[in-house]
Design an enzyme around this catalytic site. Structure first.
Site, PDB file in Angstrom:
ATOM      1  N   ILE A   1       0.835  -1.208   0.000  1.00 32.99           N
ATOM      2  CA  ILE A   1       0.000   0.000   0.000  1.00 32.99           C
ATOM      3  C   ILE A   1       0.872   1.262   0.000  1.00 32.99           C
ATOM      4  CG2 ILE A   1      -1.685   1.302   1.362  1.00 32.99           C
ATOM      5  CD1 ILE A   1      -2.701  -1.523   2.392  1.00 32.99           C
TER       6      ILE A   1
ATOM      7  N   LYS B   1       3.230  12.423  15.882  1.00 28.19           N
ATOM      8  CA  LYS B   1       3.712  13.469  16.809  1.00 28.19           C
ATOM      9  C   LYS B   1       4.680  14.433  16.107  1.00 28.19           C
ATOM     10  CE  LYS B   1       6.806  13.567  20.881  1.00 28.19           C
ATOM     11  NZ  LYS B   1       6.300  14.735  21.608  1.00 28.19           N
TER      12      LYS B   1
ATOM     13  N   SER C   1      -4.568   2.217   9.064  1.00 32.15           N
ATOM     14  CA  SER C   1      -4.892   1.366  10.208  1.00 32.15           C
ATOM     15  C   SER C   1      -5.333   0.016   9.651  1.00 32.15           C
ATOM     16  CB  SER C   1      -5.978   2.069  11.037  1.00 32.15           C
ATOM     17  OG  SER C   1      -6.418   1.254  12.074  1.00 32.15           O
TER      18      SER C   1
ATOM     19  N   TYR D   1      -2.171  -7.144  17.002  1.00 35.23           N
ATOM     20  CA  TYR D   1      -2.473  -6.383  15.786  1.00 35.23           C
ATOM     21  C   TYR D   1      -3.766  -5.581  15.999  1.00 35.23           C
ATOM     22  CZ  TYR D   1      -2.922  -5.371  10.781  1.00 35.23           C
ATOM     23  OH  TYR D   1      -3.022  -4.738   9.563  1.00 35.23           O
TER      24      TYR D   1
ATOM     25  N   LYS E   1      -4.024  -1.504  16.196  1.00 35.45           N
ATOM     26  CA  LYS E   1      -4.790  -0.748  15.195  1.00 35.45           C
ATOM     27  C   LYS E   1      -5.972  -0.009  15.848  1.00 35.45           C
ATOM     28  CE  LYS E   1      -2.306  -1.824  11.498  1.00 35.45           C
ATOM     29  NZ  LYS E   1      -1.540  -0.818  10.748  1.00 35.45           N
TER      30      LYS E   1
ATOM     31  N   THR F   1      -1.233  -7.856  -0.823  1.00 35.06           N
ATOM     32  CA  THR F   1       0.146  -7.365  -0.667  1.00 35.06           C
ATOM     33  C   THR F   1       0.974  -8.489  -0.039  1.00 35.06           C
ATOM     34  OG1 THR F   1      -0.059  -6.612   1.619  1.00 35.06           O
ATOM     35  CG2 THR F   1      -0.779  -5.060  -0.092  1.00 35.06           C
TER      36      THR F   1
HETATM   37  N1  LIG Z   1      -2.609  -5.988   3.238  1.00 39.00           N
HETATM   38  C1  LIG Z   1      -3.692  -5.980   3.974  1.00 39.00           C
HETATM   39  O1  LIG Z   1      -4.590  -6.802   3.815  1.00 39.00           O
HETATM   40  C2  LIG Z   1      -3.876  -4.916   5.029  1.00 39.00           C
HETATM   41  C3  LIG Z   1      -5.127  -4.828   5.636  1.00 39.00           C
HETATM   42  C4  LIG Z   1      -5.322  -3.873   6.611  1.00 39.00           C
HETATM   43  C5  LIG Z   1      -4.303  -3.019   6.962  1.00 39.00           C
HETATM   44  N2  LIG Z   1      -3.083  -3.118   6.371  1.00 39.00           N
HETATM   45  C6  LIG Z   1      -2.049  -2.189   6.809  1.00 39.00           C
HETATM   46  O2  LIG Z   1      -1.522  -1.530   5.692  1.00 39.00           O
HETATM   47  C7  LIG Z   1      -0.183  -1.101   5.982  1.00 39.00           C
HETATM   48  C8  LIG Z   1       0.700  -1.482   4.804  1.00 39.00           C
HETATM   49  O3  LIG Z   1       0.734  -2.894   4.711  1.00 39.00           O
HETATM   50  P1  LIG Z   1       0.922  -3.698   3.350  1.00 39.00           P
HETATM   51  O4  LIG Z   1      -0.190  -4.650   3.243  1.00 39.00           O
HETATM   52  O5  LIG Z   1       1.187  -2.753   2.257  1.00 39.00           O
HETATM   53  O6  LIG Z   1       2.199  -4.562   3.754  1.00 39.00           O
HETATM   54  P2  LIG Z   1       3.648  -4.722   3.144  1.00 39.00           P
HETATM   55  O7  LIG Z   1       4.310  -5.717   4.021  1.00 39.00           O
HETATM   56  O8  LIG Z   1       3.555  -4.962   1.681  1.00 39.00           O
HETATM   57  O9  LIG Z   1       4.302  -3.286   3.367  1.00 39.00           O
HETATM   58  C9  LIG Z   1       4.655  -2.826   4.634  1.00 39.00           C
HETATM   59  C10 LIG Z   1       5.919  -2.005   4.515  1.00 39.00           C
HETATM   60  O10 LIG Z   1       6.224  -1.469   5.819  1.00 39.00           O
HETATM   61  C11 LIG Z   1       7.607  -1.641   6.049  1.00 39.00           C
HETATM   62  N3  LIG Z   1       7.866  -1.681   7.492  1.00 39.00           N
HETATM   63  C12 LIG Z   1       7.595  -2.684   8.353  1.00 39.00           C
HETATM   64  N4  LIG Z   1       7.992  -2.364   9.584  1.00 39.00           N
HETATM   65  C13 LIG Z   1       8.549  -1.126   9.500  1.00 39.00           C
HETATM   66  C14 LIG Z   1       9.154  -0.263  10.430  1.00 39.00           C
HETATM   67  N5  LIG Z   1       9.305  -0.621  11.715  1.00 39.00           N
HETATM   68  N6  LIG Z   1       9.604   0.944  10.022  1.00 39.00           N
HETATM   69  C15 LIG Z   1       9.481   1.297   8.705  1.00 39.00           C
HETATM   70  N7  LIG Z   1       8.937   0.512   7.782  1.00 39.00           N
HETATM   71  C16 LIG Z   1       8.468  -0.688   8.171  1.00 39.00           C
HETATM   72  C17 LIG Z   1       7.969  -2.934   5.357  1.00 39.00           C
HETATM   73  O11 LIG Z   1       9.365  -3.040   5.114  1.00 39.00           O
HETATM   74  C18 LIG Z   1       7.143  -2.835   4.098  1.00 39.00           C
HETATM   75  O12 LIG Z   1       7.843  -2.181   3.062  1.00 39.00           O
HETATM   76  C19 LIG Z   1       0.198  -1.764   7.304  1.00 39.00           C
HETATM   77  O13 LIG Z   1       0.130  -0.813   8.347  1.00 39.00           O
HETATM   78  C20 LIG Z   1      -0.860  -2.831   7.473  1.00 39.00           C
HETATM   79  O14 LIG Z   1      -1.092  -3.123   8.831  1.00 39.00           O
HETATM   80  C21 LIG Z   1      -2.842  -4.064   5.409  1.00 39.00           C
END
Ligand SMILES: NC(=O)c1ccc[n+]([C@@H]2O[C@H](COP(=O)([O-])OP(=O)(O)OC[C@H]3O[C@@H](n4cnc5c(N)ncnc54)[C@H](O)[C@@H]3O)[C@@H](O)[C@H]2O)c1
Length: 255
Positions: free
Chosen positions: A18, A125, A143, A157, A161, A192
């Site tokens: 995302i 912040k 979130s 988790y 959130k 993702t």
């Molecule tokens: N994919 C889903 O179904 C879904 C659903 C609800 C919420 N989300 C939320 O969307 C957001 C993005 O997730 P995504 O699905 O794109 O996952 P993803 O794993 O593809 O991307 C997450 C990115 O965050 C980076 N990351 C992880 N920990 C980190 C840290 N401590 N500091 C800096 N970067 C860090 C990772 O290296 C990665 O590039 C997340 O907060 C996730 O909780 C995802």
């Protein structure tokens, strides 16, 4: 004229999923983009993609769970581009463990809180401090649907959130008269690496994949771009009267 011409956008978690789609979209629509992630290789690849398409960006290695790293991120963004107009906080982890609360390993529980909640708090912040100095801005926190309802076997988790949503609503109220809007996006299943290779390994588990698909009324998973589009809208003047929302992006799941 593009929607984000002359705007500076900061995206955490910009190396994948995302966050990557959000960063590329901002660049496509004219913003200069600060990319932040713990994954330097993928982060630099996103930067190269932006530059190849004629955009401008920098990559900052940043673990959002570390206060000094987030301070450095905001300082670097301001040194480079002078301000932060639109921050989108996508960085997060989903954990690899499925356990009920009484069995969930303490260290793994605390790690999710440290990154998803405390890390997002650091981001918000220090972004707010900068936005107050410059007279405004927008913040979007990615979130989760697990910030709206409980998620069995994934309590840290869901707790983190829910915490992000509380932070977002409170920030929206505290800065509502200071030209700063703060919103959250609460996606259900988005295709993702986090979900395909994550806790339930959907890429190799057809049954779990079907469950994830069926959760949405549209009977499909969402795409990262469909969340990025909402993040950009919430960051744009088109949503100028919207703050404090925890907006489900859910293919009708919560209808
Ligand atoms: N994919 C889903 O179904 C879904 C659903 C609800 C919420 N989300 C939320 O969307 C957001 C993005 O997730 P995504 O699905 O794109 O996952 P993803 O794993 O593809 O991307 C997450 C990115 O965050 C980076 N990351 C992880 N920990 C980190 C840290 N401590 N500091 C800096 N970067 C860090 C990772 O290296 C990665 O590039 C997340 O907060 C996730 O909780 C995802």
């Amino acid at each position: 004229m593009n929607r984000f011409d002359n705007k500076i956008a900061l995206v955490t978690g910009a190396a994948s999923g995302i966050g990557r789609a959000t960063a590329l979209s901002f660049a496509r629509e004219g913003a200069k983009v600060v990319l932040a992630d713990v994954d330097a290789t993928q982060g630099m690849a996103v930067r190269a993609e932006i530059e190849a398409n004629g955009g401008e960006s920098i990559f900052v290695l940043c673990n959002i769970g570390e206060r000094t790293a987030v301070v450095n991120l905001v300082e670097t963004a301001v040194q480079q581009f002078g301000r932060i107009d639109c921050a989108v906080n996508c960085a997060g982890i989903a954990g690899k463990i499925s356990k009920p609360i009484h069995e969930y390993p303490e260290e793994a529980w605390l790690q999710q809180i440290q990154i998803n909640l405390i890390g997002t708090w650091y981001c918000v912040k220090f972004q707010l401090e900068q936005m107050l100095k410059q007279g405004g801005g927008t913040i979007v926190c990615v979130s989760s649907a697990a910030g709206l309802v409980g998620q069995p076997e994934n309590s840290p988790y869901a707790a983190s959130k829910h915490g992000v949503n509380g932070l977002v609503k409170t920030a929206a109220i505290e800065y509502a008269t200071q030209n700063i809007r703060v919103n959250a996006i609460c996606p259900t299943a988005i295709e993702t690496p986090m979900i395909m290779q994550g806790r339930r390994k959907l890429a190799e588990n057809p049954e779990a994949l079907q469950q994830a698909i069926n959760f949405q009324r549209m009977k499909r998973m969402g795409q990262p771009q469909e969340v990025a589009d909402v993040a950009l809208w919430l960051s744009s003047s088109e949503s100028s009267f919207i703050t404090g929302h925890t907006m489900a992006v859910d293919g009708g799941a919560f209808a």
